[in-house]
Enzyme design. Sequence first.
Site, short mmCIF file in Angstrom:
data_model
loop_
_atom_site.label_atom_id
_atom_site.label_comp_id
_atom_site.label_asym_id
_atom_site.label_seq_id
_atom_site.Cartn_x
_atom_site.Cartn_y
_atom_site.Cartn_z
N ASP A 189 47.71 53.97 49.21
CA ASP A 189 47.78 53.65 47.80
C ASP A 189 49.23 53.39 47.38
O ASP A 189 50.14 54.14 47.75
CB ASP A 189 47.23 54.80 46.95
CG ASP A 189 45.72 54.84 46.95
OD1 ASP A 189 45.10 53.84 47.32
OD2 ASP A 189 45.16 55.89 46.57
N GLY A 227 42.50 55.46 49.72
CA GLY A 227 41.33 54.75 50.18
C GLY A 227 40.14 55.68 50.08
O GLY A 227 40.23 56.87 50.41
N ASN A 248 40.10 59.46 51.42
CA ASN A 248 40.07 60.53 50.41
C ASN A 248 38.91 61.48 50.66
O ASN A 248 39.06 62.70 50.63
CB ASN A 248 39.93 59.93 49.00
CG ASN A 248 41.12 59.11 48.58
OD1 ASN A 248 42.19 59.19 49.17
ND2 ASN A 248 40.93 58.29 47.56
N ASN A 255 29.25 56.11 39.48
CA ASN A 255 29.66 56.69 38.22
C ASN A 255 28.92 55.96 37.11
O ASN A 255 28.13 55.04 37.36
CB ASN A 255 31.18 56.65 38.05
CG ASN A 255 31.75 55.24 38.06
OD1 ASN A 255 31.06 54.26 37.73
ND2 ASN A 255 33.01 55.11 38.45
N ASP A 307 45.92 62.34 36.97
CA ASP A 307 45.61 61.14 37.76
C ASP A 307 44.16 61.25 38.22
O ASP A 307 43.81 62.16 38.97
CB ASP A 307 46.56 61.05 38.96
CG ASP A 307 46.35 59.80 39.80
OD1 ASP A 307 45.41 59.03 39.52
OD2 ASP A 307 47.12 59.59 40.75
N GLY A 354 36.36 61.08 41.81
CA GLY A 354 35.01 60.85 42.34
C GLY A 354 34.91 61.15 43.82
O GLY A 354 33.88 61.66 44.29
N ASP A 355 35.96 60.84 44.58
CA ASP A 355 35.95 61.13 46.01
C ASP A 355 35.90 62.63 46.27
O ASP A 355 35.17 63.10 47.15
CB ASP A 355 37.18 60.53 46.67
CG ASP A 355 37.23 59.01 46.55
OD1 ASP A 355 36.15 58.39 46.56
OD2 ASP A 355 38.33 58.45 46.42
N GLY A 396 48.35 61.39 42.62
CA GLY A 396 48.06 60.87 43.94
C GLY A 396 46.61 61.05 44.32
O GLY A 396 45.84 61.73 43.64
#
Length: 470
Positions: free
Chosen positions: A2, A30, A34, A182, A248, A253-254, A289
């Site tokens: 990222d 990614g 993640n 989501n 952040d 979601g990961d 991050g």
Amino acid sequence: MDIIVHVHRLPGPGETTIAASPSAATAVGGKGANQAVAAARLARGSPLTPQPHTRFVCKFGNDSHAATLQRELAAAGVDISGCGVLPLLPSGQGLVLLEPDGTASSVVLGGANSGWREGEPVSQLLHGAAVVLLQREVPEHVNMAVAAAAAAVGVLVIQDVGGEERPLPAALLPLLSYLAPNQPELQALTGMPTDTQEQVVAAAMSLIKRGVSNVLVTQAERGALLVAADGSVTRQEALPVPGGAVVDATAAGDAFRAGFAVGLVEGQPLQACLRLAAAAGALAVSRLGAVPSLPSRAEVEALLALHGGSTLQQQQQQQGEAGEQQPVTAAAEPSTRKQCGHTRAALPPATCPYKFASRLNSMRARRDLAAAADSGDDVLGWIQRQGRVRGLSLVDLNYPQHSEGLTTEQVLQALQEAGLQAGAVCIRFPAEFRLGAFSNPAAGLRQAAVELAVAGCGWAARLGAPELIV
């Protein structure tokens, strides 16, 4: 990898804006990476089962990012033996525009992950797997092949919808155990409104009618909904973000989906899987991050303990309610973690709404509470002693004194084993601040005092302590 750019706001069509910071930050990221790191961190120290093994499969590129990615993934305990290298393409990248409220907008460059060949064998990668997490930053034929191979041998498949806007292939849907969009992704997939909870359920049911077994919808601060094929709905409220502010949201979601997957591997009830996932997501948004924000299991359990009990506490309660005659499955066996030498005295039913705390330094003088198995006359030993004080729930710790020489995970583990939580972190300025901290006549020491307080806030947040006392 990222590349993170802080912006005051997103540019409009055709507009150029100046970034909020003079340089970009980089972090391992990614969706697949993640989720792999999140799963590995949550599985390590799992209180319910022997630690599951996390395997990640991707294509690394021909650039310097590849070595960084491999090193960071391996350091996180992720097995990358199934990964390949494509010498003609760079590693995948995510360009992240991060707004002041923590909202992250991203553009993905597929890089080497776009170079998967159709027909590459994948079934051998599923050996010993219990759950497979898929996302859409790889070609769709890869997901189709993996989902088909997993379904053929009874391995659960969770499909993350993020990473691509193209429609899901109809043939993929019946192969999925859980489809995980989501709220905006659910609306895009179905073309149905998702403004209310009833609309979200209706949209999820339309996907179930197309063959999906379950739909797990994440809704940011509105929590999550798990809609099953029989129409039943399991709801999970969002947990408070440590520190009170979203920093952040890139990997939220990961972290959530990895937490849910780890819960399934552990054999936890679906509601407990969702709570584990919600805690992982809340912690992830509190830090900057993608991979750097992903929490450890000890951090997740500490946050859960603040909001209704950890997964271990809930398991013990469920076992107690079930009675000694009820069989216990292998996934719910008691933890194999090291236990304290003493057990806490049983308390009578309580109606008092308050929790009681004690300063950790009070244990310096309570050698009578020490046991032979204690770790020593130090911070971890004092936490063990406080765990034997009848009626005590919280520990107030000093910073930096009680953090010196210890990792956050060690302190959280000691608190969890003692049945305690961090109540507050108290800043104790070292001797060089004897003339004052924020009012010290030396400008350098005033700045150092501010930096010490900020570091103390970070430690308090990682411990799940709701207060910082200066």
